[in-house]
Enzyme design. Structure first.
Site, short mmCIF file in Angstrom:
data_model
loop_
_atom_site.label_atom_id
_atom_site.label_comp_id
_atom_site.label_asym_id
_atom_site.label_seq_id
_atom_site.Cartn_x
_atom_site.Cartn_y
_atom_site.Cartn_z
N LYS A 1 4.60 -7.90 -7.67
CA LYS A 1 4.41 -8.79 -6.52
C LYS A 1 5.75 -9.18 -5.90
O LYS A 1 5.88 -9.27 -4.68
CB LYS A 1 3.62 -10.03 -6.94
CG LYS A 1 2.15 -9.69 -7.14
CD LYS A 1 1.36 -10.87 -7.66
CE LYS A 1 -0.11 -10.48 -7.81
NZ LYS A 1 -0.88 -11.49 -8.53
N LYS B 1 -4.56 -5.28 0.44
CA LYS B 1 -4.22 -6.23 1.50
C LYS B 1 -2.73 -6.25 1.75
O LYS B 1 -2.27 -6.43 2.86
CB LYS B 1 -4.67 -7.64 1.11
CG LYS B 1 -6.15 -7.85 1.31
CD LYS B 1 -6.62 -9.14 0.68
CE LYS B 1 -6.55 -9.08 -0.80
NZ LYS B 1 -7.59 -9.40 -1.66
N LYS C 1 -2.72 3.38 -2.19
CA LYS C 1 -3.82 2.56 -2.69
C LYS C 1 -4.21 1.54 -1.61
O LYS C 1 -3.34 0.91 -1.02
CB LYS C 1 -3.34 1.83 -3.95
CG LYS C 1 -4.36 0.85 -4.49
CD LYS C 1 -3.77 -0.06 -5.57
CE LYS C 1 -4.81 -1.08 -5.92
NZ LYS C 1 -4.54 -2.35 -6.30
P1 ADP Z 1 -5.52 -6.29 -3.07
O1 ADP Z 1 -4.67 -5.18 -3.64
O2 ADP Z 1 -6.13 -5.91 -1.78
O3 ADP Z 1 -4.78 -7.62 -3.00
P2 ADP Z 1 -6.77 -7.40 -5.40
O4 ADP Z 1 -5.55 -7.17 -6.21
O5 ADP Z 1 -7.11 -8.82 -5.01
O6 ADP Z 1 -6.73 -6.49 -4.08
O7 ADP Z 1 -7.99 -6.76 -6.18
C1 ADP Z 1 -9.23 -7.36 -6.42
C2 ADP Z 1 -10.07 -6.38 -7.23
O8 ADP Z 1 -10.32 -5.18 -6.48
C3 ADP Z 1 -9.38 -5.92 -8.51
O9 ADP Z 1 -10.35 -5.89 -9.54
C4 ADP Z 1 -8.89 -4.52 -8.22
O10 ADP Z 1 -8.93 -3.71 -9.37
C5 ADP Z 1 -9.87 -4.02 -7.17
N1 ADP Z 1 -9.18 -3.14 -6.20
C6 ADP Z 1 -8.29 -3.54 -5.26
N2 ADP Z 1 -7.85 -2.49 -4.52
C7 ADP Z 1 -8.47 -1.39 -5.01
C8 ADP Z 1 -8.45 0.01 -4.66
N3 ADP Z 1 -7.70 0.47 -3.66
N4 ADP Z 1 -9.21 0.86 -5.38
C9 ADP Z 1 -10.00 0.40 -6.40
N5 ADP Z 1 -10.06 -0.89 -6.77
C10 ADP Z 1 -9.33 -1.79 -6.10
#
Ligand code: ADP
Ligand code: TRP
Length: 328
Positions: free
Chosen positions: A114, A197, A194
């Site tokens: 992060k 957000k 990947k």
């Molecule tokens: P972001 O990367 O958008 O901030 P988060 O870290 O809040 O997303 O992820 C929330 C949930 O969604 C987690 O359990 C994570 O494993 C899943 N997740 C997030 N992005 C992906 C992705 N591109 N492919 C599969 N699972 C994802």
């Protein structure tokens, strides 16, 4: 009869949910909602580590609730609530923090990732895994369905539960199993990285019409011309199509890729149709729910009550054994 397992998971309300969140987490949460005594919560204290705008955080909390309900979460089956409705969580987190070696937090990969992505290195972000451990341990959770990226946080949670039980010589906390959701590969974003957000490459679950079309049209591909044969397995658009299409539809589209005379623009339009169809029912449901916000807020209030009652029953003996007395 064996005791029902307690299943728990959380999601941060740090922005609009996207299809990576759906296939990587939400879909499994909903599929497991009646597989045990199930608790799902919105990790709003965790979101404070990266979002300092009260109105947005509140709105995101309502939006995530709307999203889950529209996608099939049934509050009769799973307890759905906001983390902040359970003050026992930060209370336990403090106590766990007193047993956490600084070196354990220093090994946290998520913190490093992060910071590398540009987030400010605040103490909340550094101790994020301790709060997450409290989230899990306060309900005596047995199973925690999460994506691969959460593996280390669950390990830290298990470690802290063990430290507490050893320090106070008893089984006050239950050491949970993780349940890594492996059914889906990482969902790629519009730029092929990947979907996240933090990368501004997301396709939101509840985007529709023109804005959705615009996002899908922006998916990056190679520069092969319309007539050229294409390899579906190395293309982002096709990787997304696979999530939405059944096997025969996938095979049909893959064949068109290989035959040539089928451009990426065609594939994107086909993806648009598939996405619209896949989420059609959820979209209708969400619109209905938007007109009944009182119901949505009630879900959170009722969920909060249930979660608090469970948390209090786990916290009581912990207060006693740690000597943190409330009523003298
Ligand atoms: P972001 O990367 O958008 O901030 P988060 O870290 O809040 O997303 O992820 C929330 C949930 O969604 C987690 O359990 C994570 O494993 C899943 N997740 C997030 N992005 C992906 C992705 N591109 N492919 C599969 N699972 C994802
Ligand atoms: N860290 C999780 C994520 O970013 C969210 C979360 C917070 C969580 N507390 C939790 C997940 C407890 C499972 C259990 O996705």
């Amino acid at each position: 009869m064996t005791k029902k397992k307690t299943i728990l998971s959380g999601i941060q309300p740090s922005g609009k949910l996207h299809i990576g969140n759906y296939f990587g987490a939400i879909r499994q949460h909903i599929a497991m909602q009646d597989k045990g005594d199930t608790f799902y919560f919105i990790a709003n204290y965790h979101s404070l580590t990266s979002l300092n705008d009260g109105k947005t955080l509140y709105q995101n909390t309502i939006d995530v609730t709307l999203d889950y309900l529209a996608l099939g979460l049934d509050p009769q089956k799973a307890t759905f609530f906001a983390q902040s409705d359970v003050p026992q969580v930060p209370e336990l987190a403090w106590i766990l923090g007193t047993l956490t070696p600084v070196s354990l937090m220093e090994k946290g990969v998520s913190y490093k990732d992060k910071i590398a992505a540009g987030l400010k290195p605040n103490i909340g972000l550094f101790t994020y895994p301790i709060l997450q451990a409290a989230d899990i341990l306060i309900y005596h959770s047995d199973v925690v369905p999460v994506g691969e990226d959460q593996k280390q946080n669950i390990e830290i949670c298990r470690d802290l539960a063990g430290k507490f039980n050893r320090a106070y010589d008893g089984e006050y906390l239950i050491i949970p199993e993780d349940h890594i959701v492996k059914s889906v590969a990482v969902v790629p974003g519009t730029d092929g990285r990947k979907m996240s957000k933090s990368y501004n490459n997301t396709i939101q679950i509840f985007e529709e019409g023109k804005p959705l079309k615009k996002v899908l049209m922006s998916i990056e591909t190679d520069s092969k011309g319309l007539e050229e044969a294409k390899d579906p397995d190395s293309d982002n658009v096709f990787a997304l199509i696979k999530l939405f299409a059944d096997e025969s539809k996938q095979a049909e589209i893959a064949e068109k890729y290989r035959a040539g005379g089928y451009g990426y623009g065609h594939a994107k339009l086909e993806l648009l149709e598939l996405v619209e169809e896949y989420f059609a029912e959820a979209r209708e449901k969400r619109k209905e729910l938007e007109g009944d916000l009182d119901f949505v807020k009630d879900v959170l209030t009722e969920g909060g009550k249930k979660a608090r009652a469970r948390a209090e029953s786990v916290m009581e003996p912990i207060r006693e054994v740690t000597g943190i007395v409330r009523n003298f």
